[in-house]
Design a protein around this motif. Structure first.
Motif, PDB file in Angstrom:
ATOM      1  N   ARG A 183       0.829  -1.206   0.000  1.00 26.23           N
ATOM      2  CA  ARG A 183       0.000   0.000   0.000  1.00 26.23           C
ATOM      3  C   ARG A 183       0.866   1.260   0.000  1.00 26.23           C
ATOM      4  NH1 ARG A 183      -2.811  -3.685  -1.271  1.00 26.23           N
ATOM      5  NH2 ARG A 183      -4.807  -4.250  -0.287  1.00 26.23           N
ATOM      6  N   ALA A 184       2.021   1.217   0.642  1.00 26.90           N
ATOM      7  CA  ALA A 184       2.924   2.368   0.630  1.00 26.90           C
ATOM      8  C   ALA A 184       3.455   2.621  -0.774  1.00 26.90           C
ATOM      9  CB  ALA A 184       4.076   2.134   1.597  1.00 26.90           C
ATOM     10  N   VAL A 185       3.776   1.564  -1.509  1.00 24.54           N
ATOM     11  CA  VAL A 185       4.259   1.714  -2.889  1.00 24.54           C
ATOM     12  C   VAL A 185       3.156   2.273  -3.784  1.00 24.54           C
ATOM     13  CG1 VAL A 185       5.040   0.432  -4.921  1.00 24.54           C
ATOM     14  CG2 VAL A 185       6.021  -0.057  -2.671  1.00 24.54           C
ATOM     15  N   LYS A 208      -6.078   8.970   0.125  1.00 26.76           N
ATOM     16  CA  LYS A 208      -5.703   8.729   1.525  1.00 26.76           C
ATOM     17  C   LYS A 208      -6.437   7.531   2.129  1.00 26.76           C
ATOM     18  CE  LYS A 208      -4.509  13.572   1.966  1.00 26.76           C
ATOM     19  NZ  LYS A 208      -4.870  14.919   2.444  1.00 26.76           N
ATOM     20  N   SER A 209      -7.119   6.755   1.266  1.00 24.46           N
ATOM     21  CA  SER A 209      -7.777   5.496   1.653  1.00 24.46           C
ATOM     22  C   SER A 209      -8.929   5.670   2.632  1.00 24.46           C
ATOM     23  CB  SER A 209      -6.759   4.504   2.245  1.00 24.46           C
ATOM     24  OG  SER A 209      -5.864   4.075   1.257  1.00 24.46           O
ATOM     25  N   LEU A 210      -9.440   6.883   2.781  1.00 21.20           N
ATOM     26  CA  LEU A 210     -10.628   7.075   3.616  1.00 21.20           C
ATOM     27  C   LEU A 210     -11.904   6.881   2.806  1.00 21.20           C
ATOM     28  CD1 LEU A 210      -9.423  10.101   5.750  1.00 21.20           C
ATOM     29  CD2 LEU A 210      -9.967   7.803   6.589  1.00 21.20           C
ATOM     30  N   LEU A 241      -3.415  -0.485   8.905  1.00 26.56           N
ATOM     31  CA  LEU A 241      -2.165  -0.483   8.147  1.00 26.56           C
ATOM     32  C   LEU A 241      -2.310   0.284   6.836  1.00 26.56           C
ATOM     33  CD1 LEU A 241      -1.160  -4.219   8.692  1.00 26.56           C
ATOM     34  CD2 LEU A 241       0.118  -2.230   9.535  1.00 26.56           C
ATOM     35  N   GLU A 242      -3.441   0.113   6.162  1.00 25.10           N
ATOM     36  CA  GLU A 242      -3.646   0.817   4.898  1.00 25.10           C
ATOM     37  C   GLU A 242      -3.716   2.322   5.112  1.00 25.10           C
ATOM     38  OE1 GLU A 242      -6.855  -0.731   2.634  1.00 25.10           O
ATOM     39  OE2 GLU A 242      -6.092  -2.778   2.619  1.00 25.10           O
ATOM     40  N   LEU A 243      -4.388   2.748   6.192  1.00 25.19           N
ATOM     41  CA  LEU A 243      -4.485   4.181   6.464  1.00 25.19           C
ATOM     42  C   LEU A 243      -3.122   4.778   6.790  1.00 25.19           C
ATOM     43  CD1 LEU A 243      -7.756   4.243   8.606  1.00 25.19           C
ATOM     44  CD2 LEU A 243      -7.477   5.038   6.262  1.00 25.19           C
ATOM     45  N   ALA A 244      -2.302   4.014   7.502  1.00 28.15           N
ATOM     46  CA  ALA A 244      -0.968   4.517   7.843  1.00 28.15           C
ATOM     47  C   ALA A 244      -0.053   4.540   6.624  1.00 28.15           C
ATOM     48  CB  ALA A 244      -0.361   3.657   8.946  1.00 28.15           C
ATOM     49  N   ALA A 245      -0.193   3.550   5.751  1.00 29.87           N
ATOM     50  CA  ALA A 245       0.727   3.432   4.612  1.00 29.87           C
ATOM     51  C   ALA A 245       0.633   4.609   3.658  1.00 29.87           C
ATOM     52  CB  ALA A 245       0.453   2.123   3.867  1.00 29.87           C
ATOM     53  N   VAL A 246      -0.561   5.165   3.486  1.00 32.90           N
ATOM     54  CA  VAL A 246      -0.695   6.267   2.522  1.00 32.90           C
ATOM     55  C   VAL A 246       0.060   7.503   2.981  1.00 32.90           C
ATOM     56  CG1 VAL A 246      -2.925   5.441   1.678  1.00 32.90           C
ATOM     57  CG2 VAL A 246      -2.872   7.100   3.544  1.00 32.90           C
TER      58      VAL A 246
END
Length: 752
Positions: A190-192, A320-322, A222-227
């Motif tokens: 998700r960070a990539v 931002k995955s929200l 984890l997805e929210l943090a990765a962005v």
């Protein structure tokens, strides 16, 4: 039936829009558990991955269930009385008014093993438990996979708390070692996606490991943090998480529960939003079941959100995955995130104003699409289906807040959508909550809603209830001078009498046509003319039927009403059959079948298939007729009510010319079963057909006995259908809005 991306058995499993990381062992464990139990419930906090894991498990076991795997999403549902209907809807099973939805589902699911997946049960836990318990007891071949924050707590349930993604132990900080753990792999992927230049290095590996541990391996967190790697280093992300979790731990002694971990993660993502992003985010929580850009702009795009900027702001929230993409042009908030957004909306004091704007948008949508839905335009019906959860939520709030007039307007506007997409019981629920409780007040909105509910009852098979409600609606419409609604009420009253009293039916329908012409209600005018034609066809008089069909056709053709075009072709096919013109009859009836399939109306399709069977047997083509019976077998689940009795009924009726004695013997027990089950209209008319078959076979005593049974079973007010020569007629098909299911609506064969 709809099919997901999985091959093999039929299914509607959701299409995955992002990659699925790890959990190989968890999937295997779930597959093994589902082989040992008929009810497996995946439990855990919001955001822990229950839904995605259930998708994978269902896809893996699909081969076990030739009847398919069917996904029912309950997050958008608020009325536990509609749980069974929601499941029936995803299966394509229509539940007529007055029918028990669980029994209807059970009858359909008896034939082949199937898997029912019920997602997000926690807010309706008692209702889901009762539904699942009944379904499992009555349907031995099915299994249920549920996701919920708590168990259903019923007999036979196996519960499995979904574990976090695998985490690196303390001291594991090298890139090579971390790559073996699912939590780290998800964070990196998700960070990539957020920053293509991001990679796991010796320098950031310790911070990445800490982030995964801080977030307990919860996928959504984890997805929210990765962005955030776009703007923050992994060290700063970890430090920020430490600050927030330290505050939580200070408030709650001990270890922070997973649910609070998630809330803290969402809260941190929220704090990093810009002012406009925060406002739009909380306002989007008002939508149930997703939304479009236009809907977001209409409902949430007001001060301080710049009216020129909602798309740009929404795009940033997606980044931002929200907010998640949910198909072309459609967005949604995950349920855990949506609940957080609603909390923020309440904190801002905007809940009521957003509900008001949402209601206004829903009402405008229903009004705008009403005309196209009336003419059965698939795009309009599909759009209303996509927004059904939002329409339902708007009605719920309108009813709860005392805005009954506006709720009634929506109910009236949704009549054709609810009828043609089979949402009969939902309409009946709103009829009880809004229409019946409104007394004499409500004006035009109440009169229109009364007609709409009557029409839906008629379309769903409750001709008696439809007649009663249309009669009440007629009085209300006349009292306020609403000619269009009065015409529609007369139309529905007349349509419901085709089988029982075609002469009185014509009287109502002629009045309906005259009023509709005055009110310039073209739908009602064309439909009334068509049904008048069908009353004559029911009596075997095609000469009087043709002028009404020909007068109606230019109207429905000009409007592009596919539904009425289909019934025109069906009527002309019936005319040709009565004239003995079998090639013409077959061509016209096949056109009707095609229209029924195009507009998604099983009533038209099944009736026309039935008529085609009779045309083929009359033309001496029994093998072709047998093939059409297979089509009926595939389509019968749309009806629910007759179940396994449907096909033998058609087969017996189609053989009337060749084996009347056998037909009588086959129809009598089917009719008796319907009568015993309370289906008095269907059963009594089917018994009359058995009597006719006995008479054709030269058995008058048997015919008299069967006719007496039919008359005895007929409910009060139902009279025998008689032909122009005074003889008792066979059954006749009602219109697509017809009050009887196909087996009791059989076209009359010419006398030999």
């Amino acid at each position: 039936m709809r099919h997901g991306s999985h091959a093999g058995a039929p299914n509607n499993l959701p299409v995955e829009v992002s990659s699925f990381i790890g959990r190989d062992g968890d999937i295997s464990r779930g597959v093994a558990l589902l082989a040992e139990t008929r009810l497996l419930t995946l439990t855990g906090a919001g955001g822990c991955g229950k839904t995605r894991l259930a998708q994978r498990i269902a896809g893996r076991v699909l081969h076990r269930y030739p009847g398919g795997a069917w996904w029912a999403e309950l997050a958008r549902l608020t009325d536990e009385g509609l749980i069974a209907d929601e499941v029936a809807d995803v299966l394509g099973v229509r539940v007529p008014p007055g029918r028990d939805a669980v029994n209807t589902l059970s009858a359909y699911l008896q034939t082949e093993p199937a898997l029912v997946v019920i997602d997000n049960c926690e807010h309706l836990i008692a209702g889901v438990a009762a539904f699942v318990q009944r379904l499992l007891r009555s349907t031995p071949g099915i299994a249920v996979l549920a996701t919920s924050r708590e168990p259903l707590a019923i007999e036979g349930e196996v519960t499995w708390r979904v574990p976090s993604l695998s985490l690196p132990p303390a001291g594991c900080e090298t890139p090579e070692a971390l790559g073996r753990y699912d939590a780290v792999r998800l964070f990196i992927e998700r960070a990539v996606q957020a920053d293509p230049d991001f990679c796991l290095t010796s320098e950031n590996a310790p911070a990445v490991a800490r982030i995964c541990q801080q977030l307990d391996g919860i996928p959504l967190a984890l997805e929210l943090a990765a962005v955030r790697v776009r703007s923050l280093t992994t060290e700063r992300i970890s430090a920020a998480l430490d600050d927030r979790f330290g505050l939580l731990a200070a408030r709650r002694r001990g270890v922070v529960p997973r649910q609070e971990t998630l809330r803290a993660s969402v809260n941190w993502s929220h704090e990093l939003l810009g002012p406009e992003e925060r406002v739009l985010f909380r306002r989007l929580g008002i939508f149930a079941g997703g939304f479009t850009m236009d809907a977001a702009d209409s409902v949430a795009g007001f001060d301080p959100v710049d009216d020129r900027a909602p798309l740009e702001v929404l795009t940033r929230l997606v980044d931002k995955s929200l907010v998640h993409l949910d198909g072309p042009g459609r967005y949604r908030l995950l349920e855990a995130v949506r609940q957080y957004a609603l909390g923020r909306l309440a904190d801002a004091g905007e809940t009521e104003v957003l509900h008001e704007r949402h209601l206004a948008w829903a009402g405008n949508l229903a009004r705008t699409l009403e005309s196209e839905a009336t003419d059965a335009h698939p795009a309009a019906l599909d759009e209303l289906e996509a927004e059904h959860a939002n329409l339902r939520a708007a009605l719920e709030w309108a009813a709860a807040s005392g805005r009954h007039g506006r709720a009634l307007e929506i109910v009236g506007s949704l009549a054709f959508f609810w009828a043609q997409h089979g949402h009969y019981r939902e309409a009946a629920s709103w009829e009880s909550r809004l229409v019946d409780s409104s007394g004499a007040t409500g004006g035009q909105a109440l009169a229109r809603a009364r007609w709409g509910c009557a029409y839906i009852r008629f379309y769903g098979g409750d001709a008696v209830g439809a007649y009663e409600r249309a009669h009440i609606g007629l009085a209300g419409a006349k009292a306020i001078g609403d000619s269009s609604t009065a015409a529609r009420c007369l139309h529905t009253m007349g349509a419901g009498l085709i089988l029982t009293d075609p002469i009185l039916a014509r009287q109502h329908l002629i009045q309906a046509a005259e009023l509709a012409d005055t009110a310039q209600d073209e739908w009602c005018l064309a439909d009334a003319l068509q049904i008048i034609a069908y009353t004559y066809l029911a009596e075997g008089d095609h000469r009087l039927a043709v002028p009404f069909l020909e007068e109606a056709f230019p109207i429905c053709d000009r409007r592009g009403n596919q539904f009425q075009r289909g019934w025109h072709h069906g009527g002309m096919g019936w005319v040709a059959a009565q004239r003995g013109q079998m090639p013409v009859a077959e061509r016209e009836v096949r056109r009707a079948i095609e229209v029924g399939r195009t507009v998604g109306d099983p009533t038209l399709e099944v009736w026309a298939c039935e008529l085609l069977c009779l045309v083929l047997v009359m033309a001496g083509r029994p093998q072709a007729m047998a093939a059409e019976l297979e089509t009926l077998l595939d389509a019968r689940h749309e009806w629910g009510g007759l179940g396994e009795a449907l096909i033998p009924t058609f087969a017996a009726r189609a053989r009337l010319l060749e084996d009347p004695a056998g037909v009588a013997a086959e129809l009598e027990p089917i009719a008796a079963a319907l009568i015993e089950g309370g289906e008095l209209i269907d059963g009594s008319h089917l018994m009359e057909q058995a009597a006719r078959a006995a008479l054709e076979a030269g058995r008058p005593v048997e015919a008299i006995r069967l006719a007496a049974l039919g008359e005895e079973a007929a409910p009060t007010g139902v009279v025998p259908l008689r032909g122009p020569d005074g003889a008792r007629g066979g059954g006749a098909p009602t219109r697509g809005s017809g009050g009887l299911r196909p087996a009791a609506r059989l076209p009359r064969l010419p006398r030999r």
